[in-house]
Design a protein around this motif. Sequence first.
Motif, short mmCIF file in Angstrom:
data_model
loop_
_atom_site.label_atom_id
_atom_site.label_comp_id
_atom_site.label_asym_id
_atom_site.label_seq_id
_atom_site.Cartn_x
_atom_site.Cartn_y
_atom_site.Cartn_z
N CYS A 299 0.67 -1.23 -0.07
CA CYS A 299 -0.06 -0.03 0.01
C CYS A 299 0.90 1.09 -0.04
N SER A 300 0.99 1.85 -1.15
CA SER A 300 1.82 3.11 -1.21
C SER A 300 1.17 4.60 -0.87
N ALA A 301 -0.10 4.28 -0.82
CA ALA A 301 -1.07 5.58 -0.54
C ALA A 301 -2.26 5.34 0.22
N LEU A 302 -2.64 6.11 1.13
CA LEU A 302 -3.69 5.84 2.14
C LEU A 302 -4.30 6.86 2.66
N ASP A 303 -5.52 7.19 2.78
CA ASP A 303 -6.23 8.37 3.19
C ASP A 303 -7.82 7.88 3.67
N VAL A 304 -8.32 8.50 4.81
CA VAL A 304 -9.50 8.24 5.34
C VAL A 304 -10.46 9.61 5.22
N ASN A 305 -11.66 9.21 4.70
CA ASN A 305 -12.53 10.45 4.44
C ASN A 305 -13.43 10.54 5.60
N CYS A 306 -13.57 11.34 6.50
CA CYS A 306 -14.29 11.28 7.65
C CYS A 306 -15.40 12.32 7.56
N PRO B 150 -20.59 7.05 7.56
CA PRO B 150 -19.44 6.16 8.08
C PRO B 150 -18.35 6.48 7.37
N PRO B 151 -17.24 6.24 8.14
CA PRO B 151 -15.74 6.63 7.04
C PRO B 151 -15.59 5.69 5.92
N VAL B 152 -14.67 6.17 5.08
CA VAL B 152 -14.47 5.52 3.91
C VAL B 152 -13.09 5.77 3.70
N VAL B 153 -12.41 4.49 3.64
CA VAL B 153 -10.90 4.30 3.58
C VAL B 153 -10.47 4.05 2.03
N TYR B 154 -9.53 5.09 1.64
CA TYR B 154 -9.07 4.71 0.31
C TYR B 154 -7.66 4.23 0.18
N VAL B 155 -7.36 3.47 -0.62
CA VAL B 155 -6.06 2.78 -0.57
C VAL B 155 -5.51 2.84 -2.03
N GLY B 156 -4.24 3.29 -2.10
CA GLY B 156 -3.54 3.41 -3.41
C GLY B 156 -2.66 2.05 -3.53
N LYS B 157 -2.78 1.15 -4.34
CA LYS B 157 -1.93 0.10 -4.51
C LYS B 157 -1.66 -0.42 -5.93
N SER B 158 -0.67 -0.44 -6.31
CA SER B 158 -0.09 -0.32 -7.88
C SER B 158 -0.71 0.57 -8.55
N ASP B 159 -1.53 0.23 -9.62
CA ASP B 159 -2.06 1.22 -10.33
C ASP B 159 -3.58 1.46 -10.10
N ALA B 160 -4.10 0.86 -9.08
CA ALA B 160 -5.41 1.29 -8.62
C ALA B 160 -5.59 1.82 -7.29
N VAL B 161 -6.67 2.40 -7.31
CA VAL B 161 -7.23 3.22 -6.01
C VAL B 161 -8.35 2.24 -5.54
#
Length: 448
Positions: free
Chosen positions: A419-426, A431-442
């Motif tokens: 996991c090269s990128a991570l953010d949480v939208n509160c 309810p919170p949403v966890v966004y994960v950047g991995k390889s070429d996709a989000v």
Amino acid sequence: MRREPQRPRKRPRASHDCRQASLDSLETSTSQTNTAPREIPGFVWDAEKRRYFPATSRAANSSERQHNERKRLNAERIAQAQRQHRNSNQPIPTLLRQRSSKWAQTVQPWWLQSQNTTTDSILYAYVSKTPRRVYSRDNAVVACLKSVENYRGKQWMAVGYSNGDLLTAELDKGSIAQHILHRAAGKVTSICALDDTVLYTSIGNESGSTYGLVKLDAPSLSATTIPRTTLFACSAINAATTFQALLGANKKIIKANCSQATMLDTFTLSTKTDIISTALADPNVGFGGGRDGHVRMIDSRVSSSRHHARRGLLAQTVCSNSSSIHGLAIDGSLLASASMDGQVNVWDIRMLPSSRRSTSVHFHKLSKPTTVTSASPLGFGLARGVVFGATPDNQIKLWGLRSGQCLRTLQLAASDSLCSALDVNCVIGRPPVVYVGKSDAVYAYDDR
């Protein structure tokens, strides 16, 4: 017959009794008159006891009494400053540099004041264990991402790629409704949100690295090149008509007062290692994490010559992780740091030592180092009192910032990429949403 010259006779040395008698007589004459006492070499006049004492005597050492009086007045002045600081917006390190700031009161955000571990655990229990793909791009690796809350009543997301692409997208019910693709000068290393604007840094080319601003709904971007510099990280906060930016670069930290993409004035601190993560506490005070695992505190109001290369304004190198610090985030008076080996710590910056004799440090060790160390930065962030970070063993952990307890653990799919990128939208009421950047996709972990 020649007579020899007579030698002069030596005066007999006065005995101790004679000298004491002369001193007593002098004291008597001084007490009888209102004139100032005569100065005698080697003796000091004590006005309270109205007699002379040898200068080496503790009873006659008036400088000691003056020193104690100065200490008392200084303590009263510090106590008065602390009382005035409780209800003010004075920057935190002002008292920290003068004395230990453990008594200094800072205003905490409302979500930290009312944070409850049980409530947070229930809130994040709605997050799904199975991610869904939000966006993917061929031949591009996600380097960083940031979600923006409630801009014009909508959700936005900015994604930076290793090939220099910068994506700004509007989200509609968790999916991308429209997006704009920008082109930076090189690999996008970090992204920071400023209301309706995104600040980004990129490695650039041979002439230097670039930083710039992008409007979320605008098709163009503005960029400024810093020659002979490689930028790794950025953080920024708004201040009146300008914004303050803290940039981490190769062997230095750059603090800039910017208008649009133009630097008005800068503060530069040379370090012995690359600064790959930054965090701003207020418009003047910031922190930088280096490849050597140490955190430095800077204040742009203090000359860079008074900053230490390894610890900045800190008196000791107590804020450190076991490996390179790739993530820093601050909320109120709590500073969170994450390293390449998965270690996550939370520091109370009010308790950082302000002198070499002070050893009181308050921190939570949220995660211990793992046996695997990542070669590239992992996802890390902080949102509304919740610390979230990716580990080298393909996990995402969420902790309560104040309690230090783990709220949720999400297992990522086993693959060669981390996991090269991570953010949480509160967002309040959702309810919170966890966004994960991995390889070429989000990917997104939400309540679906």
